[in-house]
Design a protein around this motif. Structure first.
Motif, short mmCIF file in Angstrom:
data_model
loop_
_atom_site.label_atom_id
_atom_site.label_comp_id
_atom_site.label_asym_id
_atom_site.label_seq_id
_atom_site.Cartn_x
_atom_site.Cartn_y
_atom_site.Cartn_z
N GLY A 1 0.80 -1.22 0.00
CA GLY A 1 0.00 0.00 0.00
C GLY A 1 0.83 1.27 0.00
O GLY A 1 0.32 2.36 0.24
N ASN A 2 2.13 1.13 -0.29
CA ASN A 2 3.06 2.27 -0.24
C ASN A 2 2.58 3.45 -1.09
O ASN A 2 2.57 4.60 -0.65
CB ASN A 2 4.43 1.80 -0.75
CG ASN A 2 5.57 2.57 -0.12
OD1 ASN A 2 5.42 3.08 0.99
ND2 ASN A 2 6.68 2.66 -0.81
N GLY B 1 -5.46 11.03 6.47
CA GLY B 1 -4.27 10.39 7.06
C GLY B 1 -3.84 9.15 6.30
O GLY B 1 -4.43 8.81 5.28
N ASP B 2 -2.80 8.46 6.83
CA ASP B 2 -2.30 7.29 6.12
C ASP B 2 -2.23 6.08 7.03
O ASP B 2 -1.36 5.22 6.89
CB ASP B 2 -0.93 7.58 5.50
CG ASP B 2 0.11 7.95 6.54
OD1 ASP B 2 -0.26 8.03 7.75
OD2 ASP B 2 1.27 8.14 6.18
N ASP B 3 -3.16 5.98 8.01
CA ASP B 3 -3.16 4.81 8.89
C ASP B 3 -3.62 3.57 8.11
O ASP B 3 -4.23 3.66 7.06
CB ASP B 3 -4.05 5.07 10.11
CG ASP B 3 -5.43 5.53 9.71
OD1 ASP B 3 -6.36 4.70 9.75
OD2 ASP B 3 -5.58 6.72 9.34
N GLU B 4 -3.33 2.40 8.70
CA GLU B 4 -3.59 1.12 8.02
C GLU B 4 -5.06 0.95 7.64
O GLU B 4 -5.38 0.45 6.56
CB GLU B 4 -3.17 -0.05 8.93
CG GLU B 4 -1.66 -0.22 9.05
CD GLU B 4 -0.95 -0.19 7.70
OE1 GLU B 4 -1.38 -0.91 6.78
OE2 GLU B 4 0.02 0.58 7.56
N GLU B 5 -5.95 1.37 8.54
CA GLU B 5 -7.39 1.18 8.31
C GLU B 5 -7.85 1.94 7.07
O GLU B 5 -8.56 1.41 6.22
CB GLU B 5 -8.13 1.67 9.55
CG GLU B 5 -9.49 1.03 9.77
CD GLU B 5 -10.10 1.58 11.06
OE1 GLU B 5 -11.31 1.83 11.07
OE2 GLU B 5 -9.34 1.79 12.04
N LEU C 1 -9.25 0.39 3.50
CA LEU C 1 -10.55 0.78 2.95
C LEU C 1 -10.38 1.35 1.54
O LEU C 1 -11.19 1.07 0.64
CB LEU C 1 -11.22 1.80 3.88
CG LEU C 1 -12.63 2.26 3.47
CD1 LEU C 1 -13.57 1.07 3.24
CD2 LEU C 1 -13.23 3.18 4.55
N ALA C 2 -9.31 2.13 1.34
CA ALA C 2 -9.04 2.68 0.01
C ALA C 2 -8.83 1.56 -1.00
O ALA C 2 -9.35 1.60 -2.12
CB ALA C 2 -7.82 3.61 0.06
#
Lengths: 336, 336
Positions: free
Chosen positions: A241-242, A274-278, A282-283
């Motif tokens: 997901g980078n 933001g760029d959190d894992e969740e 979802l993206a």
């Protein structure tokens, strides 16, 4: 990768590595050490390691292009080394610019040696690439250097567009493809024709080979974009997901945003946040639901077809054509 | 500066600025904006500002070198623009590498636009410089590009040596001068001869002009080193004692360390330690006490003499010789 390296790339490595080592021998020892580490040849202390990363794709194309023009592969060697040097100049600088900490399953050069030395090593590779071509006899040497310089200019232009797209929404597919054409396509187009330029090939041959390389680059970038979202870190050597975390406007992202509807709106909002894992997870789901994953794969196939069709625009010996087709298959069949 | 800009540099600015603006027009708008800001032409938002910094020293030399070879200054224009582009490529990258926050009395480009975009803008200037020369007719275009490429390689080599010297003691004066010859001398040698190369001048003329430029570069660097320790920030545009804080092995530092005795030992200890104001002030005093300040000024004078002597190795028209001498005086008489 599951599929085997095409024979042409194996041959390219065998020819190019010694020539590249000789070229790097001209650099300051500190810069040579950074380049050798970055290329996967040595550890941070300069001790040789088992040969690692690098597909030698660009050098393979350069050598084949010399053969396509009726010259021997050796005649394409300065072109092969030069395109690999420019490619690695751009990787060294891109990693600093993007703040990437891993490449080819190893810490990036700037995290090991510092950003300053890594920038300087990149500069040195770019200057060296031009020097190798300019040392070839006139007028082909000048023509080849001009080609490589133009490709380098487009590569930089594409990177600038890529950076600017990170800061804005509403990037169209056309803009995205133009950026990929500059950032990835231009150097592959150059690689696929530079050996022919150096061999003094007629413009029709150079153009057909360059057209193949440009389309190959667009296919390559589409596959890279798929890997940037769905690639497994243990295969790609990069965190999952980078690209999304860096808000890159890649083909699947742009296609998903262009699909419209509530999913696209939600995705745009997620990418701006933001760029959190969740959020990243979802993206990824929203992009998949939009059908953009399949559409991107179809883009890759379309460009691969166009790459092969470009070769029909000039007389390329059948054996070389088959090797170029094998490379195109190899590039687009990389495992996710 | 107290002394007036030599007329040749005034003329160079008038010719070079429009040509450089045209060349920068080929870049991505984001990169063009960074370059224009860095050159002192615009504010961070791209609005024109009253013409500022930049001595147009390198372009002035390039134009004079074309005239020295019997060509018109216009014939040297691609060389003039190319050397200024390479110079500014190196400044953009050096500021990132050294973490410098001020140049020409303004925040450095990377502090305004970010390190990534500043690196990329530097890359773009380097690629553009080569392109401008390669677009000149063969064979002189290729020869000029080769000269500029070799100078760029040496400039990078010198910067690598400079960085490595920061991490070690025991740098000899010879090593220091070799580094300065690469870092500063090579591009000035190239600038002072590149117009002649482009005009197809004989090797003796090119060599004499390059010899002048190399010596001018060593004189320039010695004066720069003096400014780096004793220059007033309001004149230099850089914080006082900057070089000492960065542990740069400049000519006065190396001379003071080489002088031996307890002063040299104390200085070595100071330079290896922290960078607080008190330590820097004491280091300055130790360098002065060693006589290294006067010795460095003498070095600058010696190299200036050798620069002028080099011009006698070929037939340079008297008027051009006088202009080159005026530039040498201007460079070495900068106010501390």
């Amino acid at each position: 990768m599951t599929n085997r390296l095409p024979a042409a790339l194996d041959r390219a490595r065998a020819l190019t590595v010694p020539a590249m080592e000789a070229a790097l021998g001209r650099l300051h020892p500190d810069l040579r050490r950074i380049a050798a580490y970055h290329l996967g040849w040595t550890d941070p202390d300069g001790r040789p390691v088992a040969a690692g990363g690098g597909k030698w794709l660009r050098s393979g194309l350069a050598l084949l292009s010399a053969e396509a023009a009726g010259a021997g592969p050796d005649d394409g060697l300065p072109a092969a080394v030069a395109v690999e040097l420019v490619h690695n100049f751009s990787l060294l600088h891109d990693d600093v610019m993007d703040g990437d900490t891993e490449r080819r399953h190893r810490p990036t050069a700037w995290t090991v040696f510092g950003a300053g030395p890594a920038i300087l090593a990149g500069d040195a590779l770019l200057a060296l690439a031009q020097a190798l071509l300019l040392e070839c006899p006139a007028p082909h040497g000048q023509r080849a250097a001009l080609h490589l310089g133009a490709a380098t200019g487009r590569l930089i232009e594409g990177q600038a567009a890529d950076l600017s797209f990170e800061r804005r929404g509403g990037v169209s597919l056309d803009e995205c493809l133009a950026m990929a054409g500059d950032k990835t396509g231009a150097l592959l187009a150059c690689a696929a024709s530079l050996g022919a330029v150096l061999a003094g090939a007629p413009a029709a041959t150079v153009d057909a080979l360059a057209g193949y390389g440009l389309r190959l680059g667009l296919a390559f970038q589409a596959v890279d974009d798929l890997l940037g979202v769905w690639g497994r870190p243990e295969v790609t050597g990069k965190p999952a997901g980078n690209d999304l975390r860096q808000r890159k406007k890649t083909v699947p992202v742009v296609l998903a945003l262009a699909a419209g509807g509530p999913g696209a709106a939600q995705l745009a909002e997620l990418l701006a946040g933001g760029d959190d894992e969740e959020r990243v997870a979802l993206a990824v789901k929203l992009i998949e639901d939009s059908g953009a994953r399949e559409a991107t794969a179809a883009e890759a196939d379309r460009h691969t077809e166009l790459a092969l069709a470009s070769l029909d625009q000039a007389r390329i010996p059948a054996g070389i054509r088959e090797e170029l087709a094998a490379i195109a298959r190899f590039v687009t069949e990389r495992e996710l």
